[in-house]
Design a protein around this motif. Structure first.
Motif, PDB file in Angstrom:
ATOM      1  N   ALA A 171       0.873  -1.025  -0.083  1.00 23.74           N
ATOM      2  CA  ALA A 171       0.177  -0.051  -0.007  1.00 23.74           C
ATOM      3  C   ALA A 171       0.881   1.053   0.197  1.00 23.74           C
ATOM      4  CB  ALA A 171      -0.903   0.053   1.084  1.00 23.74           C
ATOM      5  N   LEU A 172       1.885   1.456   0.687  1.00 20.21           N
ATOM      6  CA  LEU A 172       2.848   2.231   0.597  1.00 20.21           C
ATOM      7  C   LEU A 172       3.593   2.610  -0.611  1.00 20.21           C
ATOM      8  CD1 LEU A 172       4.198   4.436   2.616  1.00 20.21           C
ATOM      9  CD2 LEU A 172       6.001   2.807   2.930  1.00 20.21           C
ATOM     10  N   ARG A 173       4.007   1.588  -1.306  1.00 18.95           N
ATOM     11  CA  ARG A 173       4.576   1.696  -2.767  1.00 18.95           C
ATOM     12  C   ARG A 173       3.603   2.020  -3.674  1.00 18.95           C
ATOM     13  NH1 ARG A 173       8.996   0.519  -5.379  1.00 18.95           N
ATOM     14  NH2 ARG A 173       9.922  -0.662  -3.533  1.00 18.95           N
ATOM     15  N   ALA A 174       2.289   2.017  -3.492  1.00 17.69           N
ATOM     16  CA  ALA A 174       1.347   2.200  -4.464  1.00 17.69           C
ATOM     17  C   ALA A 174       0.800   3.614  -4.276  1.00 17.69           C
ATOM     18  CB  ALA A 174      -0.297   1.413  -4.224  1.00 17.69           C
ATOM     19  N   ALA A 175       1.301   4.282  -3.189  1.00 20.91           N
ATOM     20  CA  ALA A 175       0.638   5.565  -2.755  1.00 20.91           C
ATOM     21  C   ALA A 175       1.991   6.616  -2.856  1.00 20.91           C
ATOM     22  CB  ALA A 175       0.452   5.803  -1.057  1.00 20.91           C
TER      23      ALA A 175
END
Length: 420
Positions: free
Chosen positions: A185-189
């Motif tokens: 989720a962090l990478r996607a954000a």
């Protein structure tokens, strides 16, 4: 309890806190006394502040000597304790991190210099870090759900607890939240508009919740790929609390910015925002300031704290005593206790129901100060000088404390138990 004092307090102190359960009048080491003369073992340490306990002679001597020499000059003039403290923090933060690779260090901000901005609290340190992020020219900040970074408007804007933010909105624009510990989720954000990712190495106010293994390293890689800053809020976890100088060192990760407070002053108000590598030079003259930040007395106290941690071997002590505490809680197999989480002398006792406030009351009645950080967990952040004997004494009363709390909450006497 001095009910007259409480009445006087209610008349003149804003109602930003609930009414105190105790009036404390004295402290010594790990002990405090209330206004009736009753003694308590302080297992909260002023919320992870009193790392050397109360009335430590090293802090007292440093403060008195500095007061007799130079008390306050503002930041219009240089003072020796401030510079020495900054040098010490830079040294501690730029040493090679155990477990890190040369390539990882080069990708982060650990290679090169570091510079410090001194403030008076953790929230103020995070405000400085937000300004550093804004100086990148990028508009977006990514933070974690359930995080806590302070109650000033900027720090509140990156605090992932909606109930705390809602009464004061609109807050800073451009802040988005992702689930803590979810690297995907962090990478996607995070993208080309992201100035910084703000993370706690372990969630503190959410109940001492560590991330999954490898999460901080993944966050470092995500920030490197996007050219964003990794800002680690070590306000609660820093200065030996976890058994390392800073929690990120145990993960082998180098941040771009670190924020500190709480334990740094050992009871005196001081905060620090440290920029490493290129982040050290993003703020320019006139961008930020503080009348009291980095004052000689607070810096002298902080230097005494750092010196004493080294001289007394308190990093290793925090690890060994903290492990003894956690192992003892698990070995007791207490009905209602699901496990223990957290590192060093920063632990949470996980409960099988929302009765942590009742445990806090029962512990206080037994002579121990603990904190119901969340309804299902008790936070322990005692002075780093806590002894094995004091741990064992607490372990002896803990089953009765939890049983009393469960009875008050009208819960059955048996509960599920798991390992940490």
């Amino acid at each position: 309890m001095n009910t007259d004092l409480l009445a006087r307090r209610d008349a003149v102190i804003m109602a930003t806190y609930g009414r105190p359960a105790l009036s404390l009048v004295r402290g010594q080491g790990t002990r405090v006394w209330d206004d009736t003369g009753r003694e308590y073992v302080d297992l909260l340490g002023g919320i992870a502040v009193s790392v050397l306990g109360h009335a430590h002679p090293a802090i007292r001597a440093a403060v008195l000597a500095q007061f007799d020499t130079l008390g306050h000059v503002s930041n219009l003039y240089a003072n020796e304790p401030q510079v020495r403290l900054a040098e010490r923090l830079v040294e501690l933060l730029t040493e090679r991190t155990p477990g890190s690779s040369d390539n990882g260090a080069a990708a982060g901000a650990g290679i090169g210099g570091a510079k410090v901005f001194f403030a008076n609290s953790g929230a103020e340190a995070n405000e400085a870090a937000i300004k550093i992020a804004r100086r990148t020219g990028r508009p977006e900040i990514i933070a974690a759900e359930n995080s806590f970074h302070g109650r000033t408007l900027g720090a509140l804007s990156i605090t992932g607890q909606p109930a705390k933010r809602a009464p004061f909105e609109p807050l800073l624009p451009g802040v988005r939240f992702v689930p803590y510990g979810d690297a995907a989720a962090l990478r996607a954000a995070v993208g080309e508009q992201t100035a910084a990712v703000f993370l706690e190495p372990t969630l503190g106010e959410a109940g001492v919740v560590p991330p999954p293994p490898g999460y901080l390293a993944a966050a470092r890689a995500v920030c490197d790929d996007a050219g964003a800053l990794l800002v680690l809020d070590e306000v609660q976890s820093g200065v030996g609390r976890t058994g390392a100088w800073f929690a990120h060192q145990s993960a082998g990760v180098r941040p771009d910015v670190v924020t500190l407070a709480k334990g740094l002053g050992g009871g005196l108000p001081i905060g620090a925002c440290v920029g490493l590598g290129a982040a050290a030079d993003l703020l320019r003259p006139g961008d930020h300031g503080s009348t009291f930040g980095g004052g000689p007395i607070a810096c002298a106290a902080a230097l005494a704290v750092l010196d004493t941690i080294v001289a007394d071997g308190l990093l290793e002590h925090a690890r060994t005593v903290g492990d003894r505490l956690a192992a003892g809680i698990l070995a007791a197999a207490i009905p209602g206790v699901l496990g223990v989480r957290g590192p060093g002398l920063w632990r949470a006792i996980e409960l099988d129901g929302p009765y942590a406030p009742a445990v806090e009351i029962a512990a206080r009645q037994a002579g121990y100060l603990v904190n119901a950080a969340v309804p299902t967990a008790i936070r322990l952040a005692p002075p780093l000088v806590l002894t094995n004997a004091e741990v064992d004494a607490f372990l002896a009363v803990l089953p009765g404390v939890v049983a009393q709390a469960r009875e008050a909450a009208e819960l059955p006497g048996e509960g599920s138990k798991v390992s940490a």
